[in-house]
Design a protein around this motif. Structure first.
Motif, PDB file in Angstrom:
ATOM      1  N   ASP A   1      74.010 -36.901  45.755  1.00 53.52           N
ATOM      2  CA  ASP A   1      74.763 -36.293  46.857  1.00 53.52           C
ATOM      3  C   ASP A   1      75.721 -37.303  47.483  1.00 53.52           C
ATOM      4  OD1 ASP A   1      73.481 -33.866  46.503  1.00 53.52           O
ATOM      5  OD2 ASP A   1      72.112 -34.129  48.203  1.00 53.52           O
ATOM      6  N   GLU A   2      75.246 -38.522  47.662  1.00 53.22           N
ATOM      7  CA  GLU A   2      76.080 -39.560  48.265  1.00 53.22           C
ATOM      8  C   GLU A   2      77.317 -39.845  47.425  1.00 53.22           C
ATOM      9  OE1 GLU A   2      75.979 -44.373  48.419  1.00 53.22           O
ATOM     10  OE2 GLU A   2      74.069 -43.347  48.704  1.00 53.22           O
ATOM     11  N   LEU A   3      77.167 -39.824  46.098  1.00 53.48           N
ATOM     12  CA  LEU A   3      78.252 -40.243  45.220  1.00 53.48           C
ATOM     13  C   LEU A   3      79.276 -39.153  44.937  1.00 53.48           C
ATOM     14  CD1 LEU A   3      76.352 -42.606  42.769  1.00 53.48           C
ATOM     15  CD2 LEU A   3      77.814 -43.203  44.714  1.00 53.48           C
ATOM     16  N   PHE A   4      79.025 -37.928  45.399  1.00 54.39           N
ATOM     17  CA  PHE A   4      80.055 -36.892  45.337  1.00 54.39           C
ATOM     18  C   PHE A   4      80.793 -36.885  46.674  1.00 54.39           C
ATOM     19  CE2 PHE A   4      78.331 -35.443  41.438  1.00 54.39           C
ATOM     20  CZ  PHE A   4      79.284 -34.615  40.869  1.00 54.39           C
TER      21      PHE A   4
ATOM     22  N   GLU B   1      87.079 -43.931  52.085  1.00 54.04           N
ATOM     23  CA  GLU B   1      86.641 -44.844  53.151  1.00 54.04           C
ATOM     24  C   GLU B   1      85.164 -45.181  53.011  1.00 54.04           C
ATOM     25  OE1 GLU B   1      87.675 -42.888  56.781  1.00 54.04           O
ATOM     26  OE2 GLU B   1      89.817 -43.186  56.476  1.00 54.04           O
ATOM     27  N   ALA B   2      84.382 -44.282  52.408  1.00 56.16           N
ATOM     28  CA  ALA B   2      82.940 -44.496  52.220  1.00 56.16           C
ATOM     29  C   ALA B   2      82.620 -45.193  50.899  1.00 56.16           C
ATOM     30  CB  ALA B   2      82.210 -43.156  52.290  1.00 56.16           C
ATOM     31  N   GLY B   3      83.632 -45.459  50.079  1.00 58.58           N
ATOM     32  CA  GLY B   3      83.418 -46.080  48.770  1.00 58.58           C
ATOM     33  C   GLY B   3      83.835 -45.131  47.658  1.00 58.58           C
TER      34      GLY B   3
END
Length: 126
Positions: A34-37, A112-114
């Protein structure tokens, strides 16, 4: 504006985040997936049996997906970076116990989050 293809430090970043994604995928680390999408309504994922539009649909799919049968072996991976903020990752894979070859394409964007996947596609060859 010319873009440098596969600038070494940028390529290393994307290779690392792709490896993190792959580990999360085969170990069903849903929170990492979820974080990487990219958390955005424009994000999409075409799967082997589903079309998902927007982060919310992708997240709901991941939450409801069975946790078994996720192990796979990467056969070939091609990662290409374009400038400092855009990349593609394409992989051929084979699931354990299956003779079929799968294909996965991802478009990565530095946010901005990577690094985040903004579009993905998974398919299986007959």
């Amino acid at each position: 504006m010319p873009y440098t293809i596969n600038q070494p430090e940028v390529l290393a970043e994307v290779e690392a985040v792709f490896a993190r994604y792959e580990h999360a995928l085969v170990h069903n680390k849903v929170q990492v997936l979820d974080e990487l999408f990219w958390d955005n309504p424009h994000t999409l994922r075409y799967g082997a049996t589903e079309n998902l539009y927007g982060y919310a649909q992708i997240q709901a799919f991941r939450a409801g997906r069975p946790a078994q049968g996720l192990q796979r072996r990467l056969l070939r991976t091609v990662i290409t970076t374009y400038g400092r903020d855009f990349a593609t990752a394409n992989a051929e894979f084979q699931r354990e116990g299956s003779a079929r070859t799968g294909r996965q394409s991802q478009t990565w964007l530095r946010t901005e989050a990577g690094w985040r996947v903004v579009a993905a596609h998974v398919s299986l060859l007959d």
